[in-house]
Design an enzyme around this catalytic site. Sequence first.
Site, mmCIF file in Angstrom:
data_model
loop_
_atom_site.group_PDB
_atom_site.id
_atom_site.type_symbol
_atom_site.label_atom_id
_atom_site.label_comp_id
_atom_site.label_asym_id
_atom_site.label_seq_id
_atom_site.Cartn_x
_atom_site.Cartn_y
_atom_site.Cartn_z
ATOM 1 N N LYS A 98 -3.895 -26.737 -21.233
ATOM 2 C CA LYS A 98 -3.848 -26.376 -22.654
ATOM 3 C C LYS A 98 -3.761 -27.581 -23.593
ATOM 4 O O LYS A 98 -4.295 -27.531 -24.703
ATOM 5 C CB LYS A 98 -2.673 -25.435 -22.925
ATOM 6 C CG LYS A 98 -2.938 -24.014 -22.460
ATOM 7 C CD LYS A 98 -1.821 -23.091 -22.879
ATOM 8 C CE LYS A 98 -2.112 -21.663 -22.476
ATOM 9 N NZ LYS A 98 -1.101 -20.719 -22.946
ATOM 10 N N ASP A 107 -2.197 -17.861 -28.913
ATOM 11 C CA ASP A 107 -0.951 -17.406 -28.278
ATOM 12 C C ASP A 107 0.056 -16.922 -29.317
ATOM 13 O O ASP A 107 0.681 -15.881 -29.154
ATOM 14 C CB ASP A 107 -0.313 -18.537 -27.450
ATOM 15 C CG ASP A 107 -1.027 -18.753 -26.130
ATOM 16 O OD1 ASP A 107 -1.633 -17.784 -25.624
ATOM 17 O OD2 ASP A 107 -0.981 -19.878 -25.608
#
Length: 281
Positions: A73, A109
């Site tokens: 990420k 997210d």
Amino acid sequence: MPSSVTATTRVYGLIGHPVSHSFSPAMHNAAFQELGLDSIYGAFDVTPERLEEALRGVCGLNLGGLNVTVPHKSNVIPYLDNLDPLAETIGAVNTIVNQNGSLRGTSTDFAGFLRSLKENDVEPEGLEIVVLGAGGSARALLAGLADAKAKSIRVWNRTASRAHSLVEEIKPVFPNCMIEHIHSEGLNDLDCDLLVNTTSAGMQEQESPFDLNHANRIGHVADIIYNPPKTPLLKQAEQLGIPNHNGLGMLLYQGCESFTFWTGMEAPVEVMRQALVSQLN
Ligand code: ATR
């Protein structure tokens, strides 16, 4: 997923290491099928040393876009052409769109977490919040909750130094939110509106990062774990009558936000939710 894959089918996918347990292919292929899109979503196990090649491949093969999961990420960022501002603050990306050979990264997210909170009638603005954990997920939620105008956020982590560094890094970006690191003693007689567990404690049946009996008042408990659906922390919240929810909503809504980022279309939420639930059963 289209009924047949042809020469015009647009290809999307997940990169991570490992990816074999991911529910994202089921969720996104169900969405493509529901909307009749000529698109398909796969999962690609990419080791850290192959990350750069994998990202070049997105442009080389003209893929539509990617989701990104652990451990890539943060490490994908140098290979992207541009980032949206929250992804920049968080220093992590979970969604990439290929815009005619230019790769744009974002993080869905937090938007996913926020939608799951709202679905449970929790609005972060003005709340006193405690976040357990200081890893990648905690970083995204801490920045997002501060951006959503939480009144205060206290961060606890098993390894105190990680919580300390995370707080020191994020605090200056959000001067209107009181962000501080708390040690284990700070959890005694805990009083807060929202407790968020971002640690992986609870994935194993017996583990809980915190005994809710030590709290004075907790308004709501959110766990980002979705499997098992009820972690020991959530079971305890249930027993004590504290409203709570697990990470399935966050997983679902981050997927919905990614879907929209790629296609510009509203995601078929219920179809995607069903696809996730059937993977869990
Ligand atoms: P993620 O990207 O999902 O946040 P991570 O970066 O590996 O994953 O972070 C995992 C988090 O869970 C960390 O806060 C970790 O605490 P440490 O920094 O002390 O390792 C926390 N964690 C993992 N197992 C735990 C346990 N048994 N009890 C409490 N915290 C735990």
